[in-house]
Design an enzyme around this catalytic site. Structure first.
Site, PDB file in Angstrom:
ATOM      1  N   CYS A  39       0.683  -1.246  -0.124  1.00 10.03           N
ATOM      2  CA  CYS A  39      -0.126  -0.025   0.347  1.00 10.03           C
ATOM      3  C   CYS A  39       0.612   1.358  -0.082  1.00 10.03           C
ATOM      4  O   CYS A  39       0.888   2.030  -0.748  1.00 10.03           O
ATOM      5  CB  CYS A  39      -1.286   0.074   1.249  1.00 10.03           C
TER       6      CYS A  39
ATOM      7  N   ARG B  11       7.395 -10.827   5.525  1.00 10.55           N
ATOM      8  CA  ARG B  11       6.255 -10.843   6.544  1.00 10.55           C
ATOM      9  C   ARG B  11       6.911 -11.699   7.531  1.00 10.55           C
ATOM     10  O   ARG B  11       7.161 -13.239   7.495  1.00 10.55           O
ATOM     11  CB  ARG B  11       5.138 -11.124   6.710  1.00 10.55           C
TER      12      ARG B  11
ATOM     13  N   GLN C 176       0.752 -11.073  -3.566  1.00 12.03           N
ATOM     14  CA  GLN C 176      -0.877 -10.936  -3.413  1.00 12.03           C
ATOM     15  C   GLN C 176      -1.194 -10.886  -4.726  1.00 12.03           C
ATOM     16  O   GLN C 176       0.201  -9.742  -5.521  1.00 12.03           O
ATOM     17  CB  GLN C 176      -1.001  -9.994  -2.567  1.00 12.03           C
TER      18      GLN C 176
ATOM     19  N   ASP D  43      -2.938  -7.247  -4.750  1.00 12.69           N
ATOM     20  CA  ASP D  43      -2.491  -6.239  -5.044  1.00 12.69           C
ATOM     21  C   ASP D  43      -3.377  -5.725  -5.632  1.00 12.69           C
ATOM     22  O   ASP D  43      -3.199  -5.181  -6.721  1.00 12.69           O
ATOM     23  CB  ASP D  43      -1.580  -5.793  -3.855  1.00 12.69           C
TER      24      ASP D  43
ATOM     25  N   HIS E 248      -5.198  -1.251  -4.994  1.00  9.88           N
ATOM     26  CA  HIS E 248      -5.962  -0.201  -3.956  1.00  9.88           C
ATOM     27  C   HIS E 248      -6.558   0.952  -5.559  1.00  9.88           C
ATOM     28  O   HIS E 248      -6.267   1.067  -6.525  1.00  9.88           O
ATOM     29  CB  HIS E 248      -4.538   0.269  -4.266  1.00  9.88           C
TER      30      HIS E 248
ATOM     31  N   LYS F   4     -14.860  -2.845   6.540  1.00  5.01           N
ATOM     32  CA  LYS F   4     -13.705  -3.516   5.182  1.00  5.01           C
ATOM     33  C   LYS F   4     -15.409  -4.383   4.849  1.00  5.01           C
ATOM     34  O   LYS F   4     -16.244  -4.697   5.770  1.00  5.01           O
ATOM     35  CB  LYS F   4     -12.682  -3.906   5.435  1.00  5.01           C
TER      36      LYS F   4
ATOM     37  N   HIS G 271      -8.690  -0.352  -0.857  1.00  2.00           N
ATOM     38  CA  HIS G 271      -7.221  -1.465  -0.080  1.00  2.00           C
ATOM     39  C   HIS G 271      -7.604  -2.683  -1.029  1.00  2.00           C
ATOM     40  O   HIS G 271      -9.553  -3.083  -0.309  1.00  2.00           O
ATOM     41  CB  HIS G 271      -7.288  -2.123   0.737  1.00  2.00           C
TER      42      HIS G 271
END
Length: 648
Positions: free
Chosen positions: A344, A373, A391, A393, A395, A475, A521
């Site tokens: 992000c 991580r 991911q 991912d 945005h 969310k 997100h």
């Protein structure tokens, strides 16, 4: 003695002396209820039948028909019964803790000799004797000093340490099951005979550090499962067998997909077959995102701590980051960087390059972002829980008024994706504002209303999880249920006005003034590694042809068919099918078994007759029957099956 008022579920009330126990309340209602009672709910709290009630309260009496309380007590009592059985069989063993978990419980023991499968059988037998004895369960509240003296005399050092961990405002409850005693918050059943003796099983032994600390003593942990009746136990054991047969780690070996090794904990070594699945899935997602109006970006793996400090992740997430220190030339001190644990903040940096106008919004940005991580080694699990992952991912930078449309658009995108991947249905959890939050109530009202309206516009059912949103926004979490009933949280959609604020993201509005965008997100699959593991287990390795790494094996029955086998492979390959030849000097049944174990979806067998007729004998994975088909027809059919669903 003072009176208190108890209110029952039907609205009736009863005045009783202060200090009356739920057990006495049940006895006052009927002898039958007194015998069936196992615990109570007092003002919403789970209450032991022996605990006194000191104030006016709402009360209901639990029996074995109350699923939640019954299972909790059965499993909790079995943890104590197991510990008692262990100490009766092995008096030198020291006991620690035994919490309820998942479908059963575990208990950690300090013992020099390792427990064996034979020991588990002996412990189970001893537990059944204890249950048959119907020993009374009783509880007392002791002073901390008396409890400490008791455990020091009994030479139970772990219990002494646990005493120091109990908050000062909590009572020290001592429970006896017959003559055996344990330190426990409770509640518990009335006597050991209330435990269903034919509805539990000890499953395995593992090692565990005391209190999860690798510097503390290593203990032995015995796991058990328990249910209210034998049928439920048998159903769960069958479920465990099915889950083991579908375990992605075992199937990963059989299908030659990947491996893990200790030199790279939590990292995946993808083999050609596994990487084929990975790339095929990624290509599918890339095409869908491109058609969905996303622009794809790629951002750095190693980022200076200054960005993580500015985003707020350094304070809240540092323990999960891999830190990299570098001696930069001419620098007075080492530069501190971190491998990115999420994408992000980097996406905001891309957004911040150049002036953005309201006409540029919504801006949908996607990345197959490789993240790292730190996960404790004990939490790692095949490719489902790893330290290095990618991911899908995304945005979305947008205005507040665009949130509803973007949310509805994403739900439709996710629905089509899941359907293509074999999941027809999913559940949505809508997490709303927490007590501690930023932003005005008016803004929260608008954003929560936008998400709820978006869900309703798509016709999907949802559940509300009050107060479970992030401090900066609500969310949605999306849950899949696999073929054997397990639930997986994969997709997410989260509204965030906070990160653009922290990192200085702005756009020029219609009024020519600068405004903060909202950042949405979103992820559909989540981690590719984890989602591939889910796909493998959901399908038991029988992936659809388009996603299978080895789609077709063409196998010869006799050596005279070898040339035709190679011709068929060439024809299929030109048609876009991943096909390979097996012309080894082995019997066809051997070849079929071997390739079936590797989960090849289609095997084409070719003998003399197939060569003469220019046909193939088709066998599909899991089917006993075969079919003779012309080469042209089978090529057409398999080419269609090998085409990803978004390209058909």
């Amino acid at each position: 003695m003072s009176q208190i008022t108890l209110t029952f579920p039907d609205g009736n009330t009863r005045d009783v002396p202060q200090g009356t126990t739920p057990g006495e309340v049940a006895e006052g209602i009927s002898k039958s209820l007194s015998k069936k009672a196992i615990s109570a709910q007092v003002n919403g709290a789970h209450w032991d039948l022996a605990w006194p009630i000191e104030t006016d309260a709402a009360i209901s009496i639990n029996t074995m028909q109350d699923d939640g309380p019954a299972l909790e007590l059965i499993r909790h009592d079995l943890a104590h019964v197991m510990a008692r059985a262990v100490q009766q069989l092995y008096p030198d063993v020291k006991v620690t803790i035994g919490p309820v978990r998942d479908f059963g419980w575990f208990y950690d023991f300090d013992r020099q000799e390792p427990f064996t499968p034979d020991d588990l059988g002996a412990i189970e037998a001893e537990m059944k004797k204890i249950i048959a004895a119907r020993d009374k369960v009783r509880t007392e509240v002791w002073s901390r000093e008396d409890a400490r003296a008791y455990y020091e005399k009994a030479e139970e050092p772990f219990k002494v340490e646990l005493l120091d961990r109990i908050p000062g405002n909590e009572p020290i409850r001592m429970y006896w099951h017959g003559e055996w005693q344990d330190l426990c918050r409770g509640p518990h059943l009335q006597h050991t005979g209330q435990i269903p003796a034919d509805a539990f099983k000890l499953t395995r032994v593992s090692s565990a550090y005391w209190l999860g600390d690798s510097t503390r003593p290593q203990l032995q942990r015995i796991y058990g499962i328990a249910f209210r009746n034998r049928d439920d136990l048998k159903a769960h054991l069958k479920f465990l067998e099915e889950a083991e047969a579908r375990d992605h780690r075992r199937l990963g070996r059989e299908m030659d997909l990947f491996h893990m090794q200790e030199e790279a904990p939590g990292q995946v070594f993808w083999h050609p077959n596994g990487w084929t699945i990975y790339v095929t899935l990624q290509d599918y997602m890339r095409r869908r995102q491109r058609r969905g109006g996303y622009v794809e970006v790629n951002t750095p793996q190693v980022v200076d701590r200054k960005l993580w400090e500015a985003s707020g992740h350094w304070d809240k997430y540092q323990d999960h980051m891999f830190i990299v220190e570098v001696d930069e030339e001419h620098a007075r001190e080492k530069a501190v960087n971190a491998l990115k644990p999420m994408n992000c903040p980097c996406h905001v940096q891309v957004f911040n390059q150049g002036l953005k106008s309201y006409r540029d919004l919504p801006l949908r940005m996607a990345e197959f972002g490789s993240c790292n991580r730190y996960e404790p080694s004990g939490a790692l699990h095949g490719i489902m829980r790893v330290r290095g992952f990618t991911q899908d991912d995304g945005h979305i930078f947008c205005t507040e008024d665009q949130i509803q449309d973007e949310c509805a658009r994403f739900i439709e995108f996710l629905s089509e994706t899941y359907r293509d991947l074999g999941f027809e249905q999913f559940e949505i959890a809508f997490a709303t504002r927490p007590e501690n939050r930023v932003g005005s109530d008016e803004s929260w009202d608008h954003v929560e209303g936008a998400l709820e309206a978006a869900i309703k516009s798509t016709g999907n059912a949802y559940r509300v999880e009050e107060g479970d949103g992030a401090f900066y926004g609500p969310k949605l979490d999306f849950y899949l249920t696999d073929a054997i009933g397990r639930v997986w949280q994969c997709g997410t959609f989260q509204v965030d006005p906070n990160l653009p604020e922290r990192l200085g993201a702005t756009y020029v509005g219609e009024d020519s003034a600068k405004h903060r965008p909202y950042m949405l997100h979103r992820a559909t699959l989540g981690s590719f590694e984890r989602f591939i593991g889910i796909l493998i287990e959901n399908s038991a390795g029988r992936l659809p042809v388009w996603l299978a790494p080895r789609q077709v094996v063409v196998a010869s029955i006799v050596s005279e068919a070898d040339d035709y086998v190679r011709e068929v492979v060439e024809v299929l390959t030109r048609a876009g099918v991943r096909a390979e030849a097996d012309v080894r000097n082995e019997k066809i049944n051997y070849k079929v078994r071997e390739h079936s174990l590797s989960k090849v979806p289609v095997i084409l067998a070719i003998g003399r007759q197939e060569v003469a007729d220019r046909t193939v004998t088709l066998r599909r994975l899991g089917e006993k029957t075969t079919q003779v088909i012309a080469l042209d027809r089978v090529t057409q059919d398999l080419a269609a099956e090998a085409t990803p669903p978004d390209l058909r």
